[in-house]
Design a protein around this motif. Structure first.
Motif, PDB file in Angstrom:
ATOM      1  N   ARG A  18      -3.193   0.118  -3.521  1.00 24.26           N
ATOM      2  CA  ARG A  18      -2.487  -1.160  -3.496  1.00 24.26           C
ATOM      3  C   ARG A  18      -1.811  -1.329  -4.845  1.00 24.26           C
ATOM      4  NH1 ARG A  18      -2.664  -5.592  -0.250  1.00 24.26           N
ATOM      5  NH2 ARG A  18      -4.495  -4.770   0.845  1.00 24.26           N
TER       6      ARG A  18
ATOM      7  N   ILE B 209       0.843  -1.195   0.000  1.00 23.44           N
ATOM      8  CA  ILE B 209       0.000   0.000   0.000  1.00 23.44           C
ATOM      9  C   ILE B 209       0.877   1.243   0.000  1.00 23.44           C
ATOM     10  CG2 ILE B 209      -1.912   1.192   1.123  1.00 23.44           C
ATOM     11  CD1 ILE B 209      -2.545  -1.676   0.280  1.00 23.44           C
TER      12      ILE B 209
ATOM     13  N   GLU C 240      -5.235   1.187   3.056  1.00 20.69           N
ATOM     14  CA  GLU C 240      -5.674   1.099   1.668  1.00 20.69           C
ATOM     15  C   GLU C 240      -6.972   1.872   1.470  1.00 20.69           C
ATOM     16  OE1 GLU C 240      -6.624  -2.288  -1.769  1.00 20.69           O
ATOM     17  OE2 GLU C 240      -6.319  -2.875   0.320  1.00 20.69           O
TER      18      GLU C 240
END
Length: 411
Positions: free
Chosen positions: A158, A41, A325
């Motif tokens: 991501r 991330i 995320e």
């Protein structure tokens, strides 16, 4: 506790909203080499340090010219060659052209590329052009893909394979990412035996960690598998203390249903703050969430399908937020019921299904047979959920239903 038409049960969307509100993303960041960053991330946004492409270049094999020289069919003098990695070092003047290959930088003075099919080489020094050209034809301008200084990736993303290629094209060798979550995973229950062991009377094989752990790994978590813990206060206390000391998140399967042994509840209450939820979903009504001294605690049901569904629909969004995320919305599509579906109003039902295309090219779906929360084969055979709304009843053939194709965590 949130309530709904079924007394004491929390609707899934409201429960998830409340559970996500409890989560604060982890702090900190680390730099990792680009070849180790897939699935991590981003902790900070990335702006382009240079333009891509870094200079005007040719989209064709042909000749770089000045469009003004080709207002009518013309013969130009060939003065050089430009290939990818070996640019022509000179200036294209009136009546001149340069042989150029795809991807090669445009020579100074030229503004157009004429594909070789529209030319005729007369000799080593002269090229005839068979038709006029417009300025900019077959030229990829500097920054066409990425402008220098532009935002290319936001924090919270991501990283995917294409992202790594994008970063590499900008000359970026390292990226700043969030620390990966460490998740301690354990199963509870005296009735559980590990695969490979013999079964005593009343025992079943423990399967939950074998489905939950791979999902967590695919999510980018480091998984500490702590095995199966017996139903005793001392064993549970020791296991939870060990897990809390080693992990950012502790996940258990079993021990969160009403009527089960009180040890799990008592131990968790002594160590931290735990809320037990009864959710208006099927399968997966029981769910626990709270805080241990150093970690987030998530308690999944013991039935195999219930554990996997609550993991996917509740725990995964929470873990994504904890990891930093951005919110990921599941893909949900309308499909036609290919066979009747049984459903009682009162809970949102995540039936396991197989979607396909019918002869008309329409999405259709059928259930994978038995839908009991203990029938793990229903998940193994499925490629989607059939999501039947909380107050919906039986579904007839041809009715429209909502499906959620399995994502990369389950597929």
């Amino acid at each position: 506790m949130i309530t709904c038409d079924s007394p004491g049960l929390a609707p899934l969307d409201q429960a998830l909203e409340a559970l996500l509100a409890m989560i604060e993303p982890v702090s900190g960041a680390e730099k990792v080499p680009l070849n180790q960053a897939c699935g991590r991330i981003l902790a900070t946004p990335v702006d382009a340090p240079l333009a891509v492409p870094p200079a005007d270049n040719s989209a064709m094999d042909g000749y770089a010219v000045r469009a003004a020289d080709l207002r009518e069919a013309a013969t130009l003098t060939l003065i050089g060659r430009s290939t990818a990695g070996h640019a022509f070092d000179g200036q294209v003047g009136p009546g001149e052209c340069v042989r150029i290959m795809t991807g090669a930088w445009m020579p100074a003075g030229a503004d157009t590329v004429v594909m070789q099919e529209n030319t005729e080489a007369l000799d080593d020094r002269r090229v005839r052009f068979l038709q006029p050209a417009q300025s900019g034809d077959n030229v990829r301008p500097r920054g066409e893909d990425i402008a220098q200084g532009s935002r290319v990736l936001n924090a919270g993303r991501r990283l995917r394979p294409a992202d790594l290629g994008l970063l590499a094209s900008l000359g970026i060798a390292q990226v700043c990412v969030k620390p990966a979550l460490t998740v301690a995973l354990l199963a509870t229950g005296d009735e559980l035996a590990e695969p490979g062991q013999g079964l005593a009377d009343g025992q079943i094989y423990q399967s939950n960690t074998f489905t939950v752990a791979p999902v967590l790994s695919r999510l980018g978590c480091r998984v500490l598998e702590l095995g199966t813990v017996e139903d005793s206060e001392d064993a549970l206390m020791a296991a939870f203390i060990q897990a809390d000391a080693q992990a950012d998140v502790v996940i258990t399967t079993g021990g969160v249903s009403v009527g089960e042994a009180d040890y799990t509840r008592d131990v968790l209450a002594r160590l931290g703050h735990i809320d037990f939820w009864r959710l208006a979903i099927k399968p997966g009504k029981p769910f626990a969430c709270g805080r241990l001294p150093s970690s987030l605690f998530l308690g999944l049901p013991g039935n195999p399908v219930s554990a996997l569904v609550t993991l996917h629909q509740l725990a995964v969004p929470m873990l994504r937020k904890l990891a930093g995320e951005d919110q990921v919305m599941p893909l949900r599509l309308n499909a036609l019921a290919g066979k009747p579906l049984r459903k009682r109003p009162g809970r949102t039902d995540f039936q396991r299904g197989i979607w396909s295309l019918n002869e008309q090219g329409q999405l259709q779906v059928r259930a994978t047979g038995g839908q009991s929360s203990g029938v793990l084969s229903s998940m193994s055979q499925a490629n989607c959920y059939i999501i039947l709304e909380q107050m919906r009843g039986d579904v007839a053939v041809g009715e429209t239903v909502l499906i959620e194709p399995f994502d990369g965590l389950l597929g």
